[in-house]
Design a protein around this motif. Structure first.
Motif, PDB file in Angstrom:
ATOM      1  N   PHE A  75     -48.940  -5.933 -42.044  1.00 46.77           N
ATOM      2  CA  PHE A  75     -49.905  -4.840 -41.944  1.00 46.77           C
ATOM      3  C   PHE A  75     -49.420  -3.744 -40.988  1.00 46.77           C
ATOM      4  CE2 PHE A  75     -52.022  -8.761 -43.066  1.00 46.77           C
ATOM      5  CZ  PHE A  75     -52.756  -8.383 -44.189  1.00 46.77           C
ATOM      6  N   TRP A  76     -48.109  -3.727 -40.771  1.00 43.24           N
ATOM      7  CA  TRP A  76     -47.488  -2.697 -39.931  1.00 43.24           C
ATOM      8  C   TRP A  76     -47.504  -1.372 -40.696  1.00 43.24           C
ATOM      9  CZ3 TRP A  76     -43.493   0.788 -39.683  1.00 43.24           C
ATOM     10  CH2 TRP A  76     -43.071   1.194 -38.411  1.00 43.24           C
ATOM     11  N   VAL A  77     -47.926  -0.287 -40.041  1.00 41.99           N
ATOM     12  CA  VAL A  77     -48.083   0.987 -40.745  1.00 41.99           C
ATOM     13  C   VAL A  77     -47.311   2.150 -40.134  1.00 41.99           C
ATOM     14  CG1 VAL A  77     -50.312   0.491 -41.809  1.00 41.99           C
ATOM     15  CG2 VAL A  77     -50.244   1.382 -39.474  1.00 41.99           C
ATOM     16  N   ARG A  78     -47.066   2.135 -38.825  1.00 44.35           N
ATOM     17  CA  ARG A  78     -46.443   3.319 -38.223  1.00 44.35           C
ATOM     18  C   ARG A  78     -45.772   2.978 -36.895  1.00 44.35           C
ATOM     19  NH1 ARG A  78     -51.829   3.643 -37.241  1.00 44.35           N
ATOM     20  NH2 ARG A  78     -52.191   4.813 -39.155  1.00 44.35           N
ATOM     21  N   ILE A  79     -44.835   3.830 -36.487  1.00 38.53           N
ATOM     22  CA  ILE A  79     -44.210   3.714 -35.180  1.00 38.53           C
ATOM     23  C   ILE A  79     -45.109   4.388 -34.147  1.00 38.53           C
ATOM     24  CG2 ILE A  79     -42.246   4.436 -33.755  1.00 38.53           C
ATOM     25  CD1 ILE A  79     -40.480   4.151 -36.164  1.00 38.53           C
ATOM     26  N   GLY A  80     -45.269   3.744 -33.004  1.00 36.26           N
ATOM     27  CA  GLY A  80     -46.090   4.302 -31.950  1.00 36.26           C
ATOM     28  C   GLY A  80     -45.264   4.978 -30.873  1.00 36.26           C
ATOM     29  N   GLN A  81     -45.923   5.354 -29.804  1.00 35.64           N
ATOM     30  CA  GLN A  81     -45.284   6.006 -28.669  1.00 35.64           C
ATOM     31  C   GLN A  81     -45.635   5.253 -27.397  1.00 35.64           C
ATOM     32  OE1 GLN A  81     -43.251   8.782 -28.817  1.00 35.64           O
ATOM     33  NE2 GLN A  81     -43.393   8.727 -31.060  1.00 35.64           N
ATOM     34  N   ARG A  82     -44.678   5.202 -26.481  1.00 34.74           N
ATOM     35  CA  ARG A  82     -44.897   4.552 -25.182  1.00 34.74           C
ATOM     36  C   ARG A  82     -44.265   5.402 -24.095  1.00 34.74           C
ATOM     37  NH1 ARG A  82     -45.952  -0.225 -22.419  1.00 34.74           N
ATOM     38  NH2 ARG A  82     -47.040  -0.894 -24.299  1.00 34.74           N
ATOM     39  N   ASP A  83     -44.954   5.508 -22.972  1.00 33.49           N
ATOM     40  CA  ASP A  83     -44.438   6.256 -21.832  1.00 33.49           C
ATOM     41  C   ASP A  83     -43.526   5.359 -21.009  1.00 33.49           C
ATOM     42  OD1 ASP A  83     -44.907   7.016 -18.700  1.00 33.49           O
ATOM     43  OD2 ASP A  83     -44.874   8.812 -19.967  1.00 33.49           O
ATOM     44  N   VAL A  84     -42.278   5.773 -20.857  1.00 33.64           N
ATOM     45  CA  VAL A  84     -41.297   5.033 -20.067  1.00 33.64           C
ATOM     46  C   VAL A  84     -40.705   5.987 -19.035  1.00 33.64           C
ATOM     47  CG1 VAL A  84     -39.142   3.732 -20.087  1.00 33.64           C
ATOM     48  CG2 VAL A  84     -40.759   3.493 -21.982  1.00 33.64           C
ATOM     49  N   ASP A  85     -41.052   5.756 -17.786  1.00 29.14           N
ATOM     50  CA  ASP A  85     -40.564   6.606 -16.690  1.00 29.14           C
ATOM     51  C   ASP A  85     -40.852   8.087 -16.949  1.00 29.14           C
ATOM     52  OD1 ASP A  85     -39.599   4.342 -15.408  1.00 29.14           O
ATOM     53  OD2 ASP A  85     -37.636   4.487 -16.377  1.00 29.14           O
ATOM     54  N   GLY A  86     -42.047   8.372 -17.434  1.00 24.33           N
ATOM     55  CA  GLY A  86     -42.449   9.756 -17.654  1.00 24.33           C
ATOM     56  C   GLY A  86     -41.971  10.359 -18.951  1.00 24.33           C
ATOM     57  N   GLU A  87     -41.255   9.596 -19.756  1.00 22.43           N
ATOM     58  CA  GLU A  87     -40.765  10.085 -21.034  1.00 22.43           C
ATOM     59  C   GLU A  87     -41.419   9.307 -22.176  1.00 22.43           C
ATOM     60  OE1 GLU A  87     -36.577  10.105 -21.345  1.00 22.43           O
ATOM     61  OE2 GLU A  87     -36.247  11.287 -19.511  1.00 22.43           O
ATOM     62  N   SER A  88     -41.722  10.009 -23.256  1.00 21.54           N
ATOM     63  CA  SER A  88     -42.326   9.374 -24.425  1.00 21.54           C
ATOM     64  C   SER A  88     -41.224   8.859 -25.346  1.00 21.54           C
ATOM     65  CB  SER A  88     -43.215  10.375 -25.179  1.00 21.54           C
ATOM     66  OG  SER A  88     -43.820   9.759 -26.294  1.00 21.54           O
ATOM     67  N   VAL A  89     -41.263   7.553 -25.616  1.00 18.07           N
ATOM     68  CA  VAL A  89     -40.257   6.949 -26.486  1.00 18.07           C
ATOM     69  C   VAL A  89     -40.944   6.269 -27.661  1.00 18.07           C
ATOM     70  CG1 VAL A  89     -38.664   6.578 -24.564  1.00 18.07           C
ATOM     71  CG2 VAL A  89     -40.263   4.764 -25.202  1.00 18.07           C
ATOM     72  N   THR A  96     -51.395   0.266 -32.080  1.00 18.67           N
ATOM     73  CA  THR A  96     -51.639   1.314 -33.083  1.00 18.67           C
ATOM     74  C   THR A  96     -50.679   1.232 -34.259  1.00 18.67           C
ATOM     75  OG1 THR A  96     -50.242   2.819 -31.790  1.00 18.67           O
ATOM     76  CG2 THR A  96     -52.620   2.912 -31.399  1.00 18.67           C
ATOM     77  N   CYS A  97     -49.672   0.383 -34.163  1.00 16.61           N
ATOM     78  CA  CYS A  97     -48.706   0.234 -35.253  1.00 16.61           C
ATOM     79  C   CYS A  97     -49.247  -0.631 -36.397  1.00 16.61           C
ATOM     80  CB  CYS A  97     -47.406  -0.382 -34.733  1.00 16.61           C
ATOM     81  SG  CYS A  97     -46.531   0.610 -33.501  1.00 16.61           S
ATOM     82  N   THR A  98     -50.349  -1.307 -36.163  1.00 12.05           N
ATOM     83  CA  THR A  98     -50.915  -2.251 -37.137  1.00 12.05           C
ATOM     84  C   THR A  98     -52.205  -1.714 -37.736  1.00 12.05           C
ATOM     85  OG1 THR A  98     -49.969  -4.142 -35.939  1.00 12.05           O
ATOM     86  CG2 THR A  98     -51.801  -4.593 -37.443  1.00 12.05           C
ATOM     87  N   ASP A  99     -52.373  -1.892 -39.043  1.00 12.30           N
ATOM     88  CA  ASP A  99     -53.624  -1.548 -39.722  1.00 12.30           C
ATOM     89  C   ASP A  99     -54.576  -2.736 -39.575  1.00 12.30           C
ATOM     90  OD1 ASP A  99     -55.704  -0.904 -41.401  1.00 12.30           O
ATOM     91  OD2 ASP A  99     -54.440  -0.171 -43.028  1.00 12.30           O
ATOM     92  N   TRP A 100     -55.345  -2.727 -38.500  1.00 17.03           N
ATOM     93  CA  TRP A 100     -56.212  -3.863 -38.208  1.00 17.03           C
ATOM     94  C   TRP A 100     -57.344  -4.009 -39.223  1.00 17.03           C
ATOM     95  CZ3 TRP A 100     -54.227  -7.216 -35.061  1.00 17.03           C
ATOM     96  CH2 TRP A 100     -53.299  -6.801 -34.106  1.00 17.03           C
ATOM     97  N   GLY A 101     -57.831  -2.888 -39.730  1.00 16.41           N
ATOM     98  CA  GLY A 101     -58.879  -2.966 -40.737  1.00 16.41           C
ATOM     99  C   GLY A 101     -58.424  -3.711 -41.979  1.00 16.41           C
ATOM    100  N   ALA A 102     -57.200  -3.415 -42.429  1.00 16.73           N
ATOM    101  CA  ALA A 102     -56.653  -4.098 -43.600  1.00 16.73           C
ATOM    102  C   ALA A 102     -56.396  -5.575 -43.296  1.00 16.73           C
ATOM    103  CB  ALA A 102     -55.362  -3.416 -44.044  1.00 16.73           C
ATOM    104  N   PHE A 103     -55.950  -5.862 -42.082  1.00 17.55           N
ATOM    105  CA  PHE A 103     -55.694  -7.244 -41.672  1.00 17.55           C
ATOM    106  C   PHE A 103     -56.997  -8.045 -41.699  1.00 17.55           C
ATOM    107  CE2 PHE A 103     -53.081  -9.791 -38.287  1.00 17.55           C
ATOM    108  CZ  PHE A 103     -53.150 -10.917 -39.088  1.00 17.55           C
ATOM    109  N   VAL A 104     -58.052  -7.491 -41.126  1.00 18.50           N
ATOM    110  CA  VAL A 104     -59.341  -8.174 -41.096  1.00 18.50           C
ATOM    111  C   VAL A 104     -59.867  -8.396 -42.511  1.00 18.50           C
ATOM    112  CG1 VAL A 104     -61.766  -7.951 -40.418  1.00 18.50           C
ATOM    113  CG2 VAL A 104     -59.955  -7.343 -38.800  1.00 18.50           C
TER     114      VAL A 104
END
Length: 289
Positions: A75-89, A96-104
């Protein structure tokens, strides 16, 4: 057809209140799924969740259980973003990478499907002792409250930081498949921190979760442990509890009717006509608290 959708929603909502609870079909679903156990297998990446899930399913199928496995990765749908040392990677480790509604939705459908199969087997073959098992497997499977509420048993696999990083960054080989290896730096800055956040939020200090040390090499130990837990009556499900199930549906019915009235553009002058209905609805809901 929006009008048809509104009508069916309102009909269901009114039915719940007029009958004082769920409709007959809802009760039938609850009865059918009563013999279906739902377990969650959580743990860090590369900790052996899929192996545990498939091994438990195989072992119980040999004992005449009906089993299904659902994996969070499906149910993986998209790549997310994470802040690492002030930079978005970019990160594949976010909730947020998972479609939880579809999983449920898939989990509920699978549980009902297992329940119906067991009911049919009981009617046709007279097999009253057969049970069903739905395994929900994923590195963040305990994140969603609806999935947690479905579970009769929950398991979390523990693995040390160094071992998680070593396994996730290792090469893909026939002996030790690793279809999506990552560099050690990504594992250190993204994979492990994301796992620690999930573990702190959804696992540490939570009741009803059995933790398994995955540094023990013998898979049969884990299969035996989970099988023993399934033979015990512990049940943490919320939706299958009659009172909580009814309260949840009454709340949903109240919200559906409220939204329908607002979206239908009714004038404020018409609201007094509904005062008796809403009074009965809220009294029916709050009186059960």
């Amino acid at each position: 057809d929006r009008s048809g959708h509104h009508c069916s929603s309102v009909s269901w909502a009114l039915g719940c209140f007029l009958h004082g609870g769920p409709m007959k079909s809802d009760l039938n679903d609850d009865a059918e799924t009563a013999s279906v156990a739902v377990i969650a297998v959580s743990g860090p990446t590369r900790s052996g969740k899929s192996l545990i899930a498939s091994s438990v399913a195989s072992a119980l199928q040999a004992q005449d259980w009906r089993c299904e496995v659902l994996c969070q990765d499906d149910f993986w749908v998209r790549i997310g973003q994470r802040d690492v040392d002030g930079e978005s990677v970019m990160s594949e480790e976010e909730t947020t990478c998972t479609d939880w509604g579809a999983f449920v939705a898939a989990a509920r459908e699978a549980r009902c499907r297992l329940g119906r199969a067991l009911s049919q087997a009981k009617e046709i073959e007279g097999l009253e002792q057969r049970r069903g098992l739905l395994i929900l497997e994923g590195f963040q499977v305990l994140h969603d409250e609806s999935l947690r509420g479905m579970c009769t048993h929950m398991f979390h696999l523990d693995l040390p930081r160094e071992e998680v990083i070593r396994r996730r960054s290792s090469e893909d080989t026939p002996e030790r498949p690793n279809p999506r290896p990552c560099c050690e730096r990504y594992c250190q800055l993204v994979v492990w921190p994301a796992h620690c956040e999930y573990e702190k939020r959804c696992v540490d200090g939570q009741q009803g979760i059995t933790r398994l040390d995955m540094m023990v090499a013998d898979i049969d130990i884990y299969v035996q442990k989970i099988s023993q837990c399934l033979s015990q009556p512990a049940d943490h499900r919320q939706p299958d509890s009659p009172s909580s199930s009814l309260d949840t549906k009454n709340t949903a019915a109240f919200l559906i009717l409220s939204a329908f009235i607002i979206l239908s553009g009714m004038k404020i002058s018409t609201w007094p006509n509904f005062s008796g209905l809403f009074k009965g609805m809220t009294g029916k809901f709050w009186g059960r608290r």
